[in-house]
Design a protein around this motif. Structure first.
Motif, PDB file in Angstrom:
ATOM      1  N   SER A   1       0.799  -1.235   0.000  1.00 54.01           N
ATOM      2  CA  SER A   1       0.000   0.000   0.000  1.00 54.01           C
ATOM      3  C   SER A   1       0.827   1.280   0.000  1.00 54.01           C
ATOM      4  O   SER A   1       0.455   2.267   0.637  1.00 54.01           O
ATOM      5  CB  SER A   1      -0.981  -0.005   1.176  1.00 54.01           C
ATOM      6  OG  SER A   1      -1.842  -1.112   1.089  1.00 54.01           O
ATOM      7  N   MET A   2       1.937   1.273  -0.729  1.00 50.23           N
ATOM      8  CA  MET A   2       2.725   2.497  -0.889  1.00 50.23           C
ATOM      9  C   MET A   2       1.959   3.430  -1.829  1.00 50.23           C
ATOM     10  O   MET A   2       1.646   3.057  -2.959  1.00 50.23           O
ATOM     11  CB  MET A   2       4.090   2.187  -1.490  1.00 50.23           C
ATOM     12  CG  MET A   2       5.064   1.504  -0.568  1.00 50.23           C
ATOM     13  SD  MET A   2       5.796   2.620   0.628  1.00 50.23           S
ATOM     14  CE  MET A   2       6.657   3.764  -0.408  1.00 50.23           C
ATOM     15  N   HIS A   3       1.650   4.636  -1.345  1.00 49.73           N
ATOM     16  CA  HIS A   3       0.914   5.577  -2.187  1.00 49.73           C
ATOM     17  C   HIS A   3       1.158   7.003  -1.713  1.00 49.73           C
ATOM     18  O   HIS A   3       1.069   7.288  -0.523  1.00 49.73           O
ATOM     19  CB  HIS A   3      -0.583   5.279  -2.138  1.00 49.73           C
ATOM     20  CG  HIS A   3      -1.369   6.079  -3.122  1.00 49.73           C
ATOM     21  ND1 HIS A   3      -1.507   5.701  -4.440  1.00 49.73           N
ATOM     22  CD2 HIS A   3      -2.033   7.248  -2.999  1.00 49.73           C
ATOM     23  CE1 HIS A   3      -2.234   6.600  -5.078  1.00 49.73           C
ATOM     24  NE2 HIS A   3      -2.568   7.555  -4.230  1.00 49.73           N
ATOM     25  N   THR A   4       1.460   7.865  -2.659  1.00 52.24           N
ATOM     26  CA  THR A   4       1.553   9.300  -2.399  1.00 52.24           C
ATOM     27  C   THR A   4       0.393   9.963  -3.132  1.00 52.24           C
ATOM     28  O   THR A   4       0.169   9.689  -4.316  1.00 52.24           O
ATOM     29  CB  THR A   4       2.891   9.878  -2.907  1.00 52.24           C
ATOM     30  OG1 THR A   4       3.957   9.212  -2.228  1.00 52.24           O
ATOM     31  CG2 THR A   4       2.979  11.373  -2.647  1.00 52.24           C
ATOM     32  N   ALA A   5      -0.338  10.819  -2.428  1.00 58.14           N
ATOM     33  CA  ALA A   5      -1.442  11.536  -3.055  1.00 58.14           C
ATOM     34  C   ALA A   5      -0.918  12.309  -4.250  1.00 58.14           C
ATOM     35  O   ALA A   5       0.175  12.890  -4.209  1.00 58.14           O
ATOM     36  CB  ALA A   5      -2.081  12.488  -2.050  1.00 58.14           C
ATOM     37  N   ALA A   6      -1.673  12.315  -5.339  1.00 57.24           N
ATOM     38  CA  ALA A   6      -1.235  12.977  -6.573  1.00 57.24           C
ATOM     39  C   ALA A   6      -0.831  14.417  -6.312  1.00 57.24           C
ATOM     40  O   ALA A   6       0.174  14.899  -6.841  1.00 57.24           O
ATOM     41  CB  ALA A   6      -2.344  12.910  -7.621  1.00 57.24           C
ATOM     42  N   GLU A   7      -1.570  15.109  -5.468  1.00 58.87           N
ATOM     43  CA  GLU A   7      -1.287  16.514  -5.192  1.00 58.87           C
ATOM     44  C   GLU A   7      -0.039  16.719  -4.327  1.00 58.87           C
ATOM     45  O   GLU A   7       0.430  17.844  -4.163  1.00 58.87           O
ATOM     46  CB  GLU A   7      -2.508  17.191  -4.560  1.00 58.87           C
ATOM     47  CG  GLU A   7      -2.983  16.574  -3.270  1.00 58.87           C
ATOM     48  CD  GLU A   7      -3.943  15.380  -3.427  1.00 58.87           C
ATOM     49  OE1 GLU A   7      -4.560  15.023  -2.417  1.00 58.87           O
ATOM     50  OE2 GLU A   7      -4.064  14.791  -4.533  1.00 58.87           O
ATOM     51  N   ALA A   8       0.541  15.639  -3.804  1.00 63.41           N
ATOM     52  CA  ALA A   8       1.737  15.744  -2.963  1.00 63.41           C
ATOM     53  C   ALA A   8       2.986  15.207  -3.658  1.00 63.41           C
ATOM     54  O   ALA A   8       4.071  15.231  -3.079  1.00 63.41           O
ATOM     55  CB  ALA A   8       1.516  14.999  -1.651  1.00 63.41           C
ATOM     56  N   ARG A   9       2.858  14.731  -4.874  1.00 66.53           N
ATOM     57  CA  ARG A   9       4.010  14.145  -5.563  1.00 66.53           C
ATOM     58  C   ARG A   9       5.056  15.213  -5.874  1.00 66.53           C
ATOM     59  O   ARG A   9       4.727  16.373  -6.084  1.00 66.53           O
ATOM     60  CB  ARG A   9       3.551  13.425  -6.825  1.00 66.53           C
ATOM     61  CG  ARG A   9       2.713  12.217  -6.421  1.00 66.53           C
ATOM     62  CD  ARG A   9       2.328  11.318  -7.527  1.00 66.53           C
ATOM     63  NE  ARG A   9       1.505  10.246  -6.932  1.00 66.53           N
ATOM     64  CZ  ARG A   9       0.482   9.702  -7.524  1.00 66.53           C
ATOM     65  NH1 ARG A   9       0.151  10.066  -8.750  1.00 66.53           N
ATOM     66  NH2 ARG A   9      -0.216   8.764  -6.923  1.00 66.53           N
ATOM     67  N   GLY A  10       6.319  14.784  -5.849  1.00 66.09           N
ATOM     68  CA  GLY A  10       7.422  15.706  -6.104  1.00 66.09           C
ATOM     69  C   GLY A  10       7.944  16.383  -4.849  1.00 66.09           C
ATOM     70  O   GLY A  10       8.857  17.200  -4.924  1.00 66.09           O
ATOM     71  N   ARG A  11       7.399  16.030  -3.691  1.00 65.87           N
ATOM     72  CA  ARG A  11       7.822  16.636  -2.420  1.00 65.87           C
ATOM     73  C   ARG A  11       8.696  15.702  -1.584  1.00 65.87           C
ATOM     74  O   ARG A  11       9.033  16.022  -0.455  1.00 65.87           O
ATOM     75  CB  ARG A  11       6.595  17.054  -1.599  1.00 65.87           C
ATOM     76  CG  ARG A  11       5.783  18.153  -2.246  1.00 65.87           C
ATOM     77  CD  ARG A  11       4.537  18.502  -1.476  1.00 65.87           C
ATOM     78  NE  ARG A  11       4.799  18.892  -0.093  1.00 65.87           N
ATOM     79  CZ  ARG A  11       3.842  19.165   0.790  1.00 65.87           C
ATOM     80  NH1 ARG A  11       2.574  19.089   0.442  1.00 65.87           N
ATOM     81  NH2 ARG A  11       4.159  19.503   2.025  1.00 65.87           N
TER      82      ARG A  11
END
Length: 152
Positions: free
Chosen positions: A76-86
């Motif tokens: 369940s590794m997941h980064t919210a789309a709006e937080a990617r690149g951080r």
């Protein structure tokens, strides 16, 4: 900036991101090739979940579950789309690997997709020492899956 630490998949805000992850994975792969866990299954698997937050906003999640003595699996590794690149995914992965090491795990493995949308995840894992491997645990060879592992 954000905070990162252990959390529970039972809290509503964490459940919401885990559900987004579940729905995205289900929409991206046929059921027989999709190994994503429903959010409640993380509790049943006795997984340790780490959550990155910016205040009250959940930015990313990841879990690690022991599958046999000394061997754990990332789930369940997941980064919210709006937080990617951080750097959220990188930070969650590092926390999971540190936790696994601290609890006596010597090998960590994972399954991810082989489609282009999974290339950033695969690159993240390679950058942290993961290498392709044969299927592990109860997984079987599947052209829609990539299996990776690393020693701690």
């Amino acid at each position: 900036m954000y905070t990162l630490g252990p959390d529970t998949p039972a809290s509503a805000d964490v459940q919401a991101l885990l559900l987004r992850h579940f729905e995205l994975m289900r929409a991206s792969s046929p059921e027989e090739s999709c190994h994503v866990l429903e959010p409640d299954m993380l509790l049943e698997r006795d997984a340790t979940l780490f959550v990155a937050r910016d205040g009250e906003t959940v930015l990313g999640v990841g879990a690690v579950a022991v599958i046999e003595p000394g061997h754990a699996e990332l789930k369940s590794m997941h980064t919210a789309a709006e937080a990617r690149g951080r750097g959220v995914g990188r930070a969650v992965l590092k926390a999971l690997l540190d936790h696994a090491r601290d609890t006596g795990v010597t090998r960590v493995s994972l399954e991810t997709g082989s489609a282009d949308m999974f290339a950033p995840a695969q690159a993240l894992y390679v950058a942290h020492g993961f290498r392709n491997c044969p299927p592990f645990g109860s997984y079987v060879l599947d052209p829609l899956s990539v299996f990776m592992t690393r020693l701690l």
